[in-house]
Design an enzyme around this catalytic site. Structure first.
Site, PDB file in Angstrom:
ATOM      1  N   GLU A  41      28.707  43.687  35.043  1.00  0.00           N
ATOM      2  CA  GLU A  41      29.776  42.857  35.609  1.00  0.00           C
ATOM      3  C   GLU A  41      30.163  41.729  34.658  1.00  0.00           C
ATOM      4  OE1 GLU A  41      31.742  43.051  38.176  1.00  0.00           O
ATOM      5  OE2 GLU A  41      30.815  44.573  39.433  1.00  0.00           O
ATOM      6  N   GLU A  45      33.939  41.404  33.154  1.00  0.00           N
ATOM      7  CA  GLU A  45      34.766  40.239  33.477  1.00  0.00           C
ATOM      8  C   GLU A  45      35.014  39.316  32.299  1.00  0.00           C
ATOM      9  OE1 GLU A  45      33.072  38.343  36.927  1.00  0.00           O
ATOM     10  OE2 GLU A  45      33.666  40.005  38.233  1.00  0.00           O
ATOM     11  N   GLU A  90      40.692  33.000  33.617  1.00  0.00           N
ATOM     12  CA  GLU A  90      40.242  32.155  32.513  1.00  0.00           C
ATOM     13  C   GLU A  90      38.719  32.208  32.441  1.00  0.00           C
ATOM     14  OE1 GLU A  90      40.859  27.434  31.397  1.00  0.00           O
ATOM     15  OE2 GLU A  90      42.123  28.358  32.919  1.00  0.00           O
TER      16      GLU A  90
END
Length: 120
Positions: A41, A45, A90
């Site tokens: 993950e 991400e 972001e």
């Protein structure tokens, strides 16, 4: 994930809590350990390769899907290039006195408070 005394956070580009900051994370897939899921993950991400260096805590939560368990690991960056995926607006590394105000999820808030106190 910590690098040079700064914690890695992502700004969510999806619901729930779109526009808020939290740790990278997600769900365990079939045939995957929780540790493998955390590493995958984070890579998905943020683009960063990470190594788990310890267990921080295990949290119980309830949300619109029902109850669940969240496992929070401590880790460090070991490679990769920072880049946000479609779920992330972001990516940022923040020192203890630089944390953004809009941090979401009780587990993240409690973990960051302990980190700021030097307990993690």
């Amino acid at each position: 994930i910590e690098q040079d005394g700064r914690a890695l956070l992502i700004k969510r580009a999806i619901r729930p809590a779109k526009g808020s900051w939290c740790f990278p994370g997600g769900f365990v897939e079939v045939g995957e350990t929780p540790q493998q899921a955390a590493i995958r993950e984070c890579k998905e991400e943020t683009g960063l390769d990470v190594e788990i260096t310890g267990l921080i805590d295990v949290f119980y939560y309830e949300d619109y899907r029902g109850g669940g368990v969240l496992i929070m690991y401590k880790g460090k960056v070991v490679g990769g290039q920072a880049r946000a995926d479609n779920e992330v607006a972001e990516i940022g590394f923040f020192g203890p006195d630089e944390l953004p105000e809009n941090i979401v999820f009780d587990s993240n808030i409690k973990t960051l408070a302990r980190w700021r106190e030097g307990k993690i």
